[in-house]
Design a protein around this motif. Structure first.
Motif, PDB file in Angstrom:
ATOM      1  N   PRO A 166       0.815  -1.223   0.000  1.00 21.86           N
ATOM      2  CA  PRO A 166       0.000   0.000   0.000  1.00 21.86           C
ATOM      3  C   PRO A 166       0.847   1.271   0.000  1.00 21.86           C
ATOM      4  O   PRO A 166       1.935   1.304   0.592  1.00 21.86           O
ATOM      5  N   ASN A 167       0.327   2.332  -0.651  1.00 21.25           N
ATOM      6  CA  ASN A 167       0.899   3.657  -0.413  1.00 21.25           C
ATOM      7  C   ASN A 167       0.269   4.185   0.884  1.00 21.25           C
ATOM      8  O   ASN A 167      -0.533   3.485   1.525  1.00 21.25           O
ATOM      9  N   LEU A 168       0.606   5.396   1.283  1.00 22.64           N
ATOM     10  CA  LEU A 168       0.151   5.848   2.616  1.00 22.64           C
ATOM     11  C   LEU A 168      -1.371   5.944   2.732  1.00 22.64           C
ATOM     12  O   LEU A 168      -1.943   5.410   3.694  1.00 22.64           O
ATOM     13  N   VAL A 223       5.188  -0.854   3.088  1.00 20.25           N
ATOM     14  CA  VAL A 223       4.429   0.400   3.192  1.00 20.25           C
ATOM     15  C   VAL A 223       5.242   1.469   2.472  1.00 20.25           C
ATOM     16  O   VAL A 223       6.347   1.816   2.899  1.00 20.25           O
ATOM     17  N   LYS A 224       4.691   1.988   1.361  1.00 22.19           N
ATOM     18  CA  LYS A 224       5.433   2.922   0.509  1.00 22.19           C
ATOM     19  C   LYS A 224       5.254   4.353   1.012  1.00 22.19           C
ATOM     20  O   LYS A 224       4.136   4.786   1.277  1.00 22.19           O
ATOM     21  N   GLY A 225       6.362   5.079   1.097  1.00 23.75           N
ATOM     22  CA  GLY A 225       6.314   6.430   1.675  1.00 23.75           C
ATOM     23  C   GLY A 225       6.333   7.548   0.660  1.00 23.75           C
ATOM     24  O   GLY A 225       6.599   8.701   1.022  1.00 23.75           O
ATOM     25  N   GLY A 226       6.022   7.254  -0.591  1.00 15.32           N
ATOM     26  CA  GLY A 226       6.090   8.282  -1.637  1.00 15.32           C
ATOM     27  C   GLY A 226       5.150   9.456  -1.425  1.00 15.32           C
ATOM     28  O   GLY A 226       5.360  10.538  -1.971  1.00 15.32           O
ATOM     29  N   HIS A 227       4.113   9.284  -0.602  1.00 13.32           N
ATOM     30  CA  HIS A 227       3.123  10.351  -0.419  1.00 13.32           C
ATOM     31  C   HIS A 227       3.436  11.301   0.730  1.00 13.32           C
ATOM     32  O   HIS A 227       2.645  12.193   1.025  1.00 13.32           O
ATOM     33  N   PHE A 228       4.594  11.141   1.397  1.00 11.54           N
ATOM     34  CA  PHE A 228       5.006  12.127   2.407  1.00 11.54           C
ATOM     35  C   PHE A 228       5.472  13.383   1.663  1.00 11.54           C
ATOM     36  O   PHE A 228       6.658  13.558   1.398  1.00 11.54           O
ATOM     37  N   GLU A 284      12.886  12.785   1.497  1.00  8.02           N
ATOM     38  CA  GLU A 284      13.161  11.395   1.185  1.00  8.02           C
ATOM     39  C   GLU A 284      11.887  10.661   0.770  1.00  8.02           C
ATOM     40  O   GLU A 284      10.787  11.101   1.105  1.00  8.02           O
ATOM     41  N   ALA A 285      12.065   9.559   0.052  1.00  8.35           N
ATOM     42  CA  ALA A 285      10.940   8.672  -0.275  1.00  8.35           C
ATOM     43  C   ALA A 285      11.308   7.315   0.326  1.00  8.35           C
ATOM     44  O   ALA A 285      11.896   6.463  -0.338  1.00  8.35           O
ATOM     45  N   ASN A 286      10.992   7.165   1.603  1.00  6.92           N
ATOM     46  CA  ASN A 286      11.404   5.974   2.352  1.00  6.92           C
ATOM     47  C   ASN A 286      10.230   5.018   2.519  1.00  6.92           C
ATOM     48  O   ASN A 286       9.124   5.440   2.840  1.00  6.92           O
ATOM     49  N   ASP A 287      10.502   3.741   2.320  1.00 10.19           N
ATOM     50  CA  ASP A 287       9.461   2.710   2.432  1.00 10.19           C
ATOM     51  C   ASP A 287       9.832   1.755   3.565  1.00 10.19           C
ATOM     52  O   ASP A 287      11.013   1.445   3.761  1.00 10.19           O
ATOM     53  N   PHE A 288       8.808   1.257   4.260  1.00  3.91           N
ATOM     54  CA  PHE A 288       9.048   0.337   5.378  1.00  3.91           C
ATOM     55  C   PHE A 288       8.674  -1.082   4.967  1.00  3.91           C
ATOM     56  O   PHE A 288       7.611  -1.306   4.377  1.00  3.91           O
ATOM     57  N   ARG A 316      14.167  11.931  -2.333  1.00  8.18           N
ATOM     58  CA  ARG A 316      12.993  12.245  -3.165  1.00  8.18           C
ATOM     59  C   ARG A 316      13.454  12.968  -4.428  1.00  8.18           C
ATOM     60  O   ARG A 316      14.167  13.969  -4.355  1.00  8.18           O
ATOM     61  N   ILE A 317      13.048  12.491  -5.576  1.00  9.24           N
ATOM     62  CA  ILE A 317      13.424  13.123  -6.843  1.00  9.24           C
ATOM     63  C   ILE A 317      12.359  14.165  -7.174  1.00  9.24           C
ATOM     64  O   ILE A 317      11.160  13.845  -7.189  1.00  9.24           O
ATOM     65  N   PRO A 318      12.767  15.439  -7.378  1.00  9.07           N
ATOM     66  CA  PRO A 318      11.768  16.485  -7.604  1.00  9.07           C
ATOM     67  C   PRO A 318      11.211  16.430  -9.032  1.00  9.07           C
ATOM     68  O   PRO A 318      11.826  16.947  -9.962  1.00  9.07           O
ATOM     69  N   GLY A 365       2.381   5.852 -12.201  1.00  8.74           N
ATOM     70  CA  GLY A 365       2.671   4.427 -12.343  1.00  8.74           C
ATOM     71  C   GLY A 365       3.770   3.907 -11.433  1.00  8.74           C
ATOM     72  O   GLY A 365       4.221   2.758 -11.597  1.00  8.74           O
ATOM     73  N   THR A 366       4.189   4.716 -10.447  1.00 10.52           N
ATOM     74  CA  THR A 366       5.277   4.255  -9.558  1.00 10.52           C
ATOM     75  C   THR A 366       4.862   3.010  -8.761  1.00 10.52           C
ATOM     76  O   THR A 366       5.644   2.072  -8.612  1.00 10.52           O
ATOM     77  N   GLY A 367       3.626   3.034  -8.258  1.00 12.58           N
ATOM     78  CA  GLY A 367       3.160   1.901  -7.443  1.00 12.58           C
ATOM     79  C   GLY A 367       3.063   0.628  -8.260  1.00 12.58           C
ATOM     80  O   GLY A 367       3.450  -0.463  -7.812  1.00 12.58           O
ATOM     81  N   ASP A 368       2.552   0.750  -9.489  1.00  9.11           N
ATOM     82  CA  ASP A 368       2.463  -0.416 -10.370  1.00  9.11           C
ATOM     83  C   ASP A 368       3.860  -0.940 -10.674  1.00  9.11           C
ATOM     84  O   ASP A 368       4.087  -2.156 -10.694  1.00  9.11           O
ATOM     85  N   GLY A 427      13.054  -4.074  -6.565  1.00  8.48           N
ATOM     86  CA  GLY A 427      11.917  -3.230  -6.936  1.00  8.48           C
ATOM     87  C   GLY A 427      12.161  -1.767  -6.609  1.00  8.48           C
ATOM     88  O   GLY A 427      11.883  -0.867  -7.416  1.00  8.48           O
ATOM     89  N   LYS A 428      12.715  -1.521  -5.425  1.00 13.25           N
ATOM     90  CA  LYS A 428      12.965  -0.130  -4.996  1.00 13.25           C
ATOM     91  C   LYS A 428      14.025   0.529  -5.889  1.00 13.25           C
ATOM     92  O   LYS A 428      13.868   1.670  -6.324  1.00 13.25           O
ATOM     93  N   VAL A 429      15.107  -0.216  -6.165  1.00  5.49           N
ATOM     94  CA  VAL A 429      16.179   0.338  -7.001  1.00  5.49           C
ATOM     95  C   VAL A 429      15.647   0.619  -8.415  1.00  5.49           C
ATOM     96  O   VAL A 429      15.944   1.664  -9.012  1.00  5.49           O
TER      97      VAL A 429
HETATM   98  N1  LIG Z   1       9.546  11.649  -6.130  1.00  5.89           N
HETATM   99  C1  LIG Z   1      10.015  10.443  -5.800  1.00  5.89           C
HETATM  100  N2  LIG Z   1      11.346  10.218  -5.702  1.00  5.89           N
HETATM  101  C2  LIG Z   1      11.823   8.996  -5.397  1.00  5.89           C
HETATM  102  N3  LIG Z   1      11.048   7.924  -5.138  1.00  5.89           N
HETATM  103  C3  LIG Z   1       9.709   8.088  -5.220  1.00  5.89           C
HETATM  104  C4  LIG Z   1       9.117   9.336  -5.555  1.00  5.89           C
HETATM  105  N4  LIG Z   1       7.767   9.185  -5.563  1.00  5.89           N
HETATM  106  C5  LIG Z   1       7.533   7.896  -5.254  1.00  5.89           C
HETATM  107  N5  LIG Z   1       8.701   7.243  -5.032  1.00  5.89           N
HETATM  108  C6  LIG Z   1       8.833   5.811  -4.683  1.00  5.89           C
HETATM  109  O1  LIG Z   1       8.071   5.069  -5.644  1.00  5.89           O
HETATM  110  C7  LIG Z   1       7.430   3.963  -5.011  1.00  5.89           C
HETATM  111  C8  LIG Z   1       5.908   4.065  -5.114  1.00  5.89           C
HETATM  112  O2  LIG Z   1       5.494   5.343  -4.707  1.00  5.89           O
HETATM  113  P1  LIG Z   1       4.193   5.792  -3.887  1.00  5.89           P
HETATM  114  O3  LIG Z   1       3.928   7.158  -4.394  1.00  5.89           O
HETATM  115  O4  LIG Z   1       4.434   5.696  -2.429  1.00  5.89           O
HETATM  116  O5  LIG Z   1       3.079   4.748  -4.313  1.00  5.89           O
HETATM  117  P2  LIG Z   1       1.872   4.861  -5.375  1.00  5.89           P
HETATM  118  O6  LIG Z   1       2.475   5.115  -6.729  1.00  5.89           O
HETATM  119  O7  LIG Z   1       1.222   3.525  -5.255  1.00  5.89           O
HETATM  120  O8  LIG Z   1       0.992   5.988  -4.938  1.00  5.89           O
HETATM  121  C9  LIG Z   1       7.921   3.993  -3.554  1.00  5.89           C
HETATM  122  O9  LIG Z   1       9.087   3.197  -3.474  1.00  5.89           O
HETATM  123  C10 LIG Z   1       8.237   5.451  -3.325  1.00  5.89           C
HETATM  124  O10 LIG Z   1       9.147   5.621  -2.262  1.00  5.89           O
END
Ligand SMILES: Nc1ncnc2c1ncn2[C@@H]1O[C@H](COP(=O)(O)OP(=O)(O)O)[C@@H](O)[C@H]1O
Ligand SMILES: Cc1ncc(COP(=O)(O)OP(=O)(O)O)c(N)n1
Length: 273
Positions: free
Chosen positions: A140-142, A176-181, A186-190, A205-207, A213-216, A239-241
């Motif tokens: 899940p995302n947040l 647990v994906k942290g992309g929505h913080f 940072e974009a840290n996942d647990f 976090r990449i600006p 499609g990141t979650g997919d 997957g993360k890399v």
């Molecule tokens: N701007 C970003 N820079 C780096 N990693 C990101 C960024 N946005 C999302 N990610 C990473 O991409 C993956 C999926 O992102 P997330 O946004 O949390 O899920 P979803 O796409 O399902 O909403 C996670 O590993 C998250 O940390």
């Protein structure tokens, strides 16, 4: 005749814009050296600006797609994505109980970046109660983690609490994906594994707005790696890399939240397929 090339399955929705859903899953699995197959649960009219329309498939057609695959292919791992409503979630659950498509990764897709609902509210309980107990991994995302666990996530400590709650619901492994913080640098996942081992996947976090499609992509990459025989921890780390590389080495397509660069190379041993 042998049938041993690694095969993986995505059970999800289409994105006409090519950035998310089955399109992202296929591109990812192809890049990771796995033969991709699909069960279409819903069709969306979608682009980088949002979702304009969606139509769920009849449950009978979901059954028939699953039966076709089970009769011929040897699927070694599968994932779920957009499941639309309780009727389709139940159809998918029944098929996952009937056929062995390998370890199941559940990406509990609920809302697209543009705000469109890809899972109706009345289907969330069905996902939690019927689908999660069949899952080897849930990603899940947040906002999705909040819905499934029934608690707000404001800190990284909350991500750990939610991970444990979700594991308590019967899922072996949790990401647990942290992309929505939004405010974080940072974009840290647990990650919480079946054996109790837990760790953080950290990344800067990449600006960019091009994160459609990141979650997919991360869940499809994990599924592909599992199909190749990698361990759950190895698959999640790859997957993360991979998802980080697809964001970092970005491309510009469309006028909204653009798609990822699925051609991105991640180098090292992880590029072995
Ligand atoms: N701007 C970003 N820079 C780096 N990693 C990101 C960024 N946005 C999302 N990610 C990473 O991409 C993956 C999926 O992102 P997330 O946004 O949390 O899920 P979803 O796409 O399902 O909403 C996670 O590993 C998250 O940390
Ligand atoms: C058909 C379809 N499936 C899933 C999604 C959501 O994909 P996700 O990876 O969460 O990316 P965003 O849409 O949130 O950018 C989708 N949009 N369409």
């Amino acid at each position: 005749m042998t049938n041993n090339f690694p095969q993986a399955l995505t059970i999800a929705g289409t994105d006409s814009g090519g950035g998310a859903g089955i399109a992202a899953d296929f591109k990812t699995m192809q890049e990771r050296g796995v033969f991709a197959t699909m069960v279409v649960v819903a069709v969306t009219a979608q682009n980088t600006l949002g979702v304009q329309d969606a139509l769920p498939m009849p449950p009978k057609l979901i059954d028939e797609q699953c039966a076709s695959l089970a009769a011929d292919l040897k699927i070694r791992a599968c994932k779920t994505g957009m499941l639309a409503d309780p009727t389709r979630v139940t159809a998918v659950v029944k098929n996952l109980q009937k056929y062995d498509f390998g370890p199941v990764t559940v990406d509990p897709v609920m809302i697209a970046k543009g705000g469109a609902k890809l899972l109706s509210d009345d289907a969330i309980a069905t996902v939690r109660d019927q689908l999660l107990p069949l899952a080897s991994l849930v990603t899940p995302n947040l906002p999705e983690a909040e819905e499934l666990a029934g608690m707000k996530i404001q800190t990284e400590a909350d991500m750990i609490t939610v991970g444990k709650l979700l594991q308590g619901m019967g899922v072996k492994n949790v990401l647990v994906k942290g992309g929505h913080f939004a405010s974080a640098d940072e974009a840290n996942d647990f990650v919480l594994l079946e054996n109790g081992h837990n760790f953080w996947l950290t990344a800067k976090r990449i600006p960019t707005h091009n994160t459609h499609g990141t979650g997919d992509t991360i869940s499809a990459c994990i599924t592909a790696e599992l199909a190749k025989g990698k361990s759950m921890e190895e698959a999640i780390r790859i997957g993360k890399v991979y998802v980080e590389a697809t964001i970092k080495d970005g491309i510009n397509v469309g006028h909204g939240h653009g798609p990822l660069n699925h051609w991105a190379q991640i180098g090292g041993d992880q590029d072995e397929i």
